[in-house]
Design an enzyme around this catalytic site. Structure first.
Site, PDB file in Angstrom:
ATOM      1  N   ASP A  89      -0.246  -2.061  12.773  1.00 42.79           N
ATOM      2  CA  ASP A  89       0.211  -2.657  11.520  1.00 42.79           C
ATOM      3  C   ASP A  89       0.457  -4.147  11.747  1.00 42.79           C
ATOM      4  O   ASP A  89       1.411  -4.525  12.435  1.00 42.79           O
ATOM      5  CB  ASP A  89       1.484  -1.969  11.040  1.00 42.79           C
ATOM      6  CG  ASP A  89       1.906  -2.428   9.659  1.00 42.79           C
ATOM      7  OD1 ASP A  89       2.099  -3.647   9.467  1.00 42.79           O
ATOM      8  OD2 ASP A  89       2.041  -1.577   8.750  1.00 42.79           O
ATOM      9  N   ASP A 142       3.981  -5.491  10.667  1.00 41.79           N
ATOM     10  CA  ASP A 142       5.062  -5.102  11.580  1.00 41.79           C
ATOM     11  C   ASP A 142       4.988  -5.874  12.884  1.00 41.79           C
ATOM     12  O   ASP A 142       6.018  -6.264  13.448  1.00 41.79           O
ATOM     13  CB  ASP A 142       5.014  -3.601  11.849  1.00 41.79           C
ATOM     14  CG  ASP A 142       5.491  -2.778  10.657  1.00 41.79           C
ATOM     15  OD1 ASP A 142       5.982  -3.377   9.689  1.00 41.79           O
ATOM     16  OD2 ASP A 142       5.339  -1.545  10.705  1.00 41.79           O
ATOM     17  N   ARG A 188       0.835  -1.192   0.000  1.00 41.91           N
ATOM     18  CA  ARG A 188       0.000   0.000   0.000  1.00 41.91           C
ATOM     19  C   ARG A 188       0.872   1.245   0.000  1.00 41.91           C
ATOM     20  O   ARG A 188       1.783   1.370   0.815  1.00 41.91           O
ATOM     21  CB  ARG A 188      -0.922   0.014   1.226  1.00 41.91           C
ATOM     22  CG  ARG A 188      -1.891   1.187   1.238  1.00 41.91           C
ATOM     23  CD  ARG A 188      -2.888   1.092   2.368  1.00 41.91           C
ATOM     24  NE  ARG A 188      -2.314   1.442   3.650  1.00 41.91           N
ATOM     25  CZ  ARG A 188      -3.035   1.759   4.733  1.00 41.91           C
ATOM     26  NH1 ARG A 188      -4.348   1.731   4.664  1.00 41.91           N
ATOM     27  NH2 ARG A 188      -2.455   2.056   5.868  1.00 41.91           N
ATOM     28  N   THR A 246      -1.070   7.667  -1.001  1.00 41.94           N
ATOM     29  CA  THR A 246      -2.335   7.568  -1.739  1.00 41.94           C
ATOM     30  C   THR A 246      -3.252   6.496  -1.189  1.00 41.94           C
ATOM     31  O   THR A 246      -4.443   6.465  -1.499  1.00 41.94           O
ATOM     32  CB  THR A 246      -2.058   7.250  -3.217  1.00 41.94           C
ATOM     33  OG1 THR A 246      -1.490   5.928  -3.314  1.00 41.94           O
ATOM     34  CG2 THR A 246      -1.092   8.256  -3.812  1.00 41.94           C
TER      35      THR A 246
END
Length: 211
Positions: free
Chosen positions: A202, A205, A103, A107
């Site tokens: 995340d 992560d 990703r 944007t």
């Protein structure tokens, strides 16, 4: 599109530990695998089977086995890899493909950087694994990738979703074949960075560390 939220106390309990910022990566990985097995149980209710004759220690009988062609499991790299083992444990005869998607943090749009999938998916039941359904961009791109190769029966299994992401997938998938979303929970919203709130951060992560 069909949406199924697996409202089960064990799933909610494991999700609570998963969300906790103090949960270390080894425990996080183990919980994702356990959660995936529970969610895969819900997600495979419609898996195709065929009758098979067997002999028990007492008498002959007829049961079922998973039909050919075998289901195709497609984790979205890299976070989806953390869900793969839990799914394969439940459906060990399934085949595994891969989609690498990233990703753009500015944007929020996904890009595909790798894939390893059969060219023709017209007769396959496909199960897409992605821990977080946030904006919906990655999941939409992944499902569209499968549909372009002929898939008509796609189930996406996610640990968490945001309402905005669910709405985006539903709009994109309207009239596009049989698509099912199986979730552990639907959270409140997305924040300005496109993260699920309250979410769990995340997932990639927390599974594997920051790269």
């Amino acid at each position: 599109m069909r949406v199924h939220v697996a409202d089960h106390p064990l799933i909610t309990h494991k999700l609570t530990v998963l969300r906790d910022v103090k949960t270390p990566s080894p425990v996080f990985r183990s919980l994702v695998e356990e959660l995936m097995t529970l969610l895969a149980y819900e997600g495979t209710r419609g898996v195709r089977v065929e009758p098979v004759d067997i002999v028990t220690p007492v008498a002959p009988t007829t049961g079922v086995r998973i039909a050919d062609p075998k289901p195709l499991i497609v984790p979205i790299l890299r976070a989806g890899l953390g869900m793969l083992e839990g799914m394969v444990k439940l459906v060990p005869t399934a085949e595994v493909g891969f989609l690498g998607m990233a990703r753009n943090e500015e944007t929020l749009e996904p890009t595909t950087y790798a894939e390893r999938l059969p060219d023709d998916l017209s007769d396959r039941q496909c199960f897409v694994l992605d821990p977080m359904l946030a904006t919906g961009g990655s999941l939409i791109a992944a499902i569209e990738f499968l549909l372009k190769r002929g898939a008509t029966d796609v189930t996406a299994i996610c640990i968490l979703a945001a309402p905005e992401g669910l709405a985006a997938v539903e709009a994109a998938m309207e009239g596009r074949g049989e698509v099912t979303i199986v979730l552990g929970a639907v959270d409140e919203r997305l924040n300005e960075l496109g993260y699920i709130v309250p979410g769990l951060g995340d997932a990639g992560d927390r599974l594997y560390g920051t790269v």
